[in-house]
Design a protein around this motif. Sequence first.
Motif, PDB file in Angstrom:
ATOM      1  N   ARG A  27       3.129   5.938  -2.710  1.00 30.08           N
ATOM      2  CA  ARG A  27       4.326   6.722  -3.031  1.00 30.08           C
ATOM      3  C   ARG A  27       4.466   6.883  -4.545  1.00 30.08           C
ATOM      4  O   ARG A  27       4.810   7.968  -5.038  1.00 30.08           O
ATOM      5  CB  ARG A  27       5.568   6.049  -2.448  1.00 30.08           C
ATOM      6  N   LEU A  28       4.183   5.820  -5.290  1.00 26.58           N
ATOM      7  CA  LEU A  28       4.255   5.897  -6.747  1.00 26.58           C
ATOM      8  C   LEU A  28       3.208   6.872  -7.292  1.00 26.58           C
ATOM      9  O   LEU A  28       3.466   7.591  -8.266  1.00 26.58           O
ATOM     10  CB  LEU A  28       4.053   4.515  -7.352  1.00 26.58           C
ATOM     11  N   LEU A  29       2.042   6.910  -6.685  1.00 23.86           N
ATOM     12  CA  LEU A  29       1.022   7.872  -7.104  1.00 23.86           C
ATOM     13  C   LEU A  29       1.512   9.309  -6.910  1.00 23.86           C
ATOM     14  O   LEU A  29       1.305  10.170  -7.771  1.00 23.86           O
ATOM     15  CB  LEU A  29      -0.274   7.638  -6.324  1.00 23.86           C
ATOM     16  N   LYS A  30       2.177   9.560  -5.782  1.00 25.28           N
ATOM     17  CA  LYS A  30       2.713  10.906  -5.534  1.00 25.28           C
ATOM     18  C   LYS A  30       3.806  11.258  -6.541  1.00 25.28           C
ATOM     19  O   LYS A  30       3.863  12.383  -7.044  1.00 25.28           O
ATOM     20  CB  LYS A  30       3.255  10.992  -4.106  1.00 25.28           C
ATOM     21  N   LEU A  31       4.676  10.300  -6.814  1.00 26.95           N
ATOM     22  CA  LEU A  31       5.742  10.542  -7.780  1.00 26.95           C
ATOM     23  C   LEU A  31       5.164  10.766  -9.175  1.00 26.95           C
ATOM     24  O   LEU A  31       5.669  11.602  -9.944  1.00 26.95           O
ATOM     25  CB  LEU A  31       6.715   9.358  -7.787  1.00 26.95           C
ATOM     26  N   ALA A  32       4.109  10.027  -9.497  1.00 23.34           N
ATOM     27  CA  ALA A  32       3.472  10.195 -10.807  1.00 23.34           C
ATOM     28  C   ALA A  32       2.866  11.595 -10.929  1.00 23.34           C
ATOM     29  O   ALA A  32       2.996  12.259 -11.970  1.00 23.34           O
ATOM     30  CB  ALA A  32       2.401   9.133 -11.007  1.00 23.34           C
ATOM     31  N   GLU A  33       2.199  12.044  -9.876  1.00 21.97           N
ATOM     32  CA  GLU A  33       1.604  13.385  -9.904  1.00 21.97           C
ATOM     33  C   GLU A  33       2.687  14.460  -9.986  1.00 21.97           C
ATOM     34  O   GLU A  33       2.508  15.489 -10.648  1.00 21.97           O
ATOM     35  CB  GLU A  33       0.738  13.596  -8.666  1.00 21.97           C
ATOM     36  N   ASP A  88       0.829  -1.208   0.000  1.00 18.29           N
ATOM     37  CA  ASP A  88       0.000   0.000   0.000  1.00 18.29           C
ATOM     38  C   ASP A  88       0.862   1.256   0.000  1.00 18.29           C
ATOM     39  O   ASP A  88       0.597   2.222  -0.733  1.00 18.29           O
ATOM     40  CB  ASP A  88      -0.905   0.022   1.226  1.00 18.29           C
ATOM     41  N   THR A  89       1.901   1.243   0.824  1.00 12.85           N
ATOM     42  CA  THR A  89       2.784   2.401   0.907  1.00 12.85           C
ATOM     43  C   THR A  89       3.521   2.629  -0.404  1.00 12.85           C
ATOM     44  O   THR A  89       3.638   3.769  -0.877  1.00 12.85           O
ATOM     45  CB  THR A  89       3.810   2.211   2.050  1.00 12.85           C
ATOM     46  N   LEU A 146     -12.448  -5.071  -3.997  1.00 15.98           N
ATOM     47  CA  LEU A 146     -11.793  -3.774  -4.150  1.00 15.98           C
ATOM     48  C   LEU A 146     -11.595  -3.076  -2.804  1.00 15.98           C
ATOM     49  O   LEU A 146     -12.466  -3.118  -1.935  1.00 15.98           O
ATOM     50  CB  LEU A 146     -12.629  -2.863  -5.054  1.00 15.98           C
ATOM     51  N   ARG A 147     -10.437  -2.422  -2.668  1.00 19.46           N
ATOM     52  CA  ARG A 147     -10.151  -1.616  -1.472  1.00 19.46           C
ATOM     53  C   ARG A 147      -9.418  -0.349  -1.901  1.00 19.46           C
ATOM     54  O   ARG A 147      -8.410  -0.422  -2.594  1.00 19.46           O
ATOM     55  CB  ARG A 147      -9.284  -2.407  -0.482  1.00 19.46           C
ATOM     56  N   PRO A 148      -9.920   0.825  -1.517  1.00 17.67           N
ATOM     57  CA  PRO A 148      -9.254   2.083  -1.880  1.00 17.67           C
ATOM     58  C   PRO A 148      -7.837   2.161  -1.317  1.00 17.67           C
ATOM     59  O   PRO A 148      -7.598   1.803  -0.162  1.00 17.67           O
ATOM     60  CB  PRO A 148     -10.153   3.156  -1.250  1.00 17.67           C
ATOM     61  N   ILE A 149      -6.909   2.652  -2.139  1.00 16.38           N
ATOM     62  CA  ILE A 149      -5.520   2.798  -1.727  1.00 16.38           C
ATOM     63  C   ILE A 149      -5.112   4.273  -1.700  1.00 16.38           C
ATOM     64  O   ILE A 149      -4.526   4.747  -0.733  1.00 16.38           O
ATOM     65  CB  ILE A 149      -4.569   2.030  -2.671  1.00 16.38           C
ATOM     66  N   GLY A 150      -5.401   4.998  -2.766  1.00 20.41           N
ATOM     67  CA  GLY A 150      -5.000   6.404  -2.813  1.00 20.41           C
ATOM     68  C   GLY A 150      -5.934   7.207  -3.697  1.00 20.41           C
ATOM     69  O   GLY A 150      -6.375   6.733  -4.747  1.00 20.41           O
ATOM     70  N   GLY A 151      -6.249   8.426  -3.266  1.00 24.33           N
ATOM     71  CA  GLY A 151      -7.121   9.287  -4.039  1.00 24.33           C
ATOM     72  C   GLY A 151      -8.363   9.662  -3.272  1.00 24.33           C
ATOM     73  O   GLY A 151      -8.362   9.699  -2.033  1.00 24.33           O
ATOM     74  N   THR A 152      -9.447   9.941  -3.972  1.00 29.22           N
ATOM     75  CA  THR A 152     -10.695  10.401  -3.375  1.00 29.22           C
ATOM     76  C   THR A 152     -11.582   9.208  -3.041  1.00 29.22           C
ATOM     77  O   THR A 152     -12.246   8.635  -3.908  1.00 29.22           O
ATOM     78  CB  THR A 152     -11.430  11.354  -4.340  1.00 29.22           C
ATOM     79  N   VAL A 153     -11.599   8.825  -1.768  1.00 29.18           N
ATOM     80  CA  VAL A 153     -12.288   7.610  -1.334  1.00 29.18           C
ATOM     81  C   VAL A 153     -13.789   7.690  -1.582  1.00 29.18           C
ATOM     82  O   VAL A 153     -14.447   6.669  -1.827  1.00 29.18           O
ATOM     83  CB  VAL A 153     -11.997   7.336   0.157  1.00 29.18           C
ATOM     84  N   SER A 154     -14.361   8.889  -1.536  1.00 24.28           N
ATOM     85  CA  SER A 154     -15.808   9.032  -1.698  1.00 24.28           C
ATOM     86  C   SER A 154     -16.299   8.528  -3.057  1.00 24.28           C
ATOM     87  O   SER A 154     -17.481   8.238  -3.226  1.00 24.28           O
ATOM     88  CB  SER A 154     -16.226  10.494  -1.512  1.00 24.28           C
TER      89      SER A 154
END
Length: 607
Positions: A319-325, A314-315, A434-442
Amino acid sequence: MDSQIETILAFLESVHPYDSLPRDELTRVARSFGRREYLAGDQIYAVGEPILGLYLIKRGSVEVSDRNGALVSILGPRNSFGERGLLRDGLAMTTASAVVPSVVLVLPAAELRHLIATAPSFERFFNRSRPIETRGTDLTTLKVADLMARTPVALPPEATVTQAAQLMRERHISSIAVTREQTLLGLVTTRDLTERVLADGLSGDTPLGTIMTRDPLTLTPDALGSDILHTMLERRVGHLPVVQDGTLKGMVTQTDLTRFQAVSSAQLVRDAASCETPQEMAEVTARIPRLLMHLVAANNAHEVVTRLITDIADTVTRRLLKLAEAKLGPPPVPYLWLACGSQGRQEQTGVSDQDNCLILDDAATAEDRLYFKALATYVSDGLDKAGYVYCPGDMMATADRWCQPKRVWRQYFQGWIDTPSPEAQMLASVMFDLRPIGGTVSLFRDLQDETLAKAAKNSIFVAHMISNALKHQPPLGLLRGFATIRSGEHKNHIDMKHNGVVPVTDIARIYALSGQLTEVNTRARIEAAEAVGIVSVSGARDLIEAYDLIARLRLENQAALVKAGRKPDNFLAPSDLSDFERSHLRDAFVVVRTMQSALGHRSGALG
């Protein structure tokens, strides 16, 4: 049977080796236990003192130190202690003290010796060469409920920052929960008072509601202690409210963790959260097999081991999502990255590929889709380099099919439910995990609730899902043997994933579907199903016990492979097990097949 004996009996059923005893014998043993309560700091016994019996922690935490006062271990629930001295000469070889208010069960020495003499599982468990202290647990294996402050200080949103500051000073605390009728609204810390009040020149009459952190990160009482540490390390927060069903139950801060160290998995989470490249992440995840070996060697429960390993994935993903952004720029519309498969269920082992998808805000345009295609490619490529190999079935966010606006996902689920073709059953089985990992959970919350409600009401869909679930059969052979693989590299082995844990995972998913349960973890689904009456108490207990044994042996086999310098896999040779283990593994498979049969007969009623 009085309520206290029933409580002890239910607890012992979850503790090894008591869980191996026949029901009648376990009931007799439960009656022989005494119950003692200790306050924080109370000494249970000291070096050289006579020991009353075998101590078993039911709730709380116990610190064990040697005759020189050096800390040996900190033990948590389900750990026993004192047997070394008890079985040698009856005198304590260590000193034991309660770290927090604790409840400890005491088994008389004569009863322990009787069990060791008559029950093989007790003889193996208590006569092992390694000392009991090496089996201790740390923060990672404790429940949040055992660590939190149970009387959190709270104020309403109308209270002023001056009132909050004065209360913090009076109580010597660094945070205050903002609540209304015990419902958590926000959180205010000393740092907030500095940065949001003093730094901005606000007056002391400013209401807390205007400066509080709204919807702060929270945990539930049944979360693991590792969740506290991992969240604090990754998100850089020092205060975590504990909430159950929307109600504030407690507060955990960094101060609460000063007695505990969770070096292994926490260190990997810390390292992964600070990586700057996928290659650095690969260096972190390369340590997971050894972490697995250590966690198994410490006799951690399988659900603890897999949770800790999943936390690392998960971490890495976040972290990859942050680097991608950082590389691509801010996302044009809200999005949510979700994991399915073993990561979604928080059940990863030493062998894991990646299964993921993206839900986009409905406002996403064709041009926006190009951004998310690039983001998905960056993250999935990074996960592959970090050891989470590409999904063979292309169940990844890089596929256009699995990177869609929310309205399309709603159509997907509706279509699978309305037309349960073989492909639809397969896809639904994956996507219900499915389980949310990163982003807008709503983006997922109401979609999950809607889908579960529609699916549970469609008896034909449920029946098809049950039929699909029954395709994975336990490897039971004739004459009390196992149906092992007949040829190839893994000849005479059992596939402990597809024929071991997957059948239980499938059963638990059906329970969640029929009961509209939002839990994703397999064990949690079974427990939730029992709580709402989807499965009987005895059925749930039998299935959990069977699942625990299958999952534990799978992990122990992987750990043994790592120790031997080999890559972990899911294939176990029954010949490598003792007669006792083979017998119990077969019994576990019989339980799973029995529960599958019950599902098949009840398929009409489940809808």
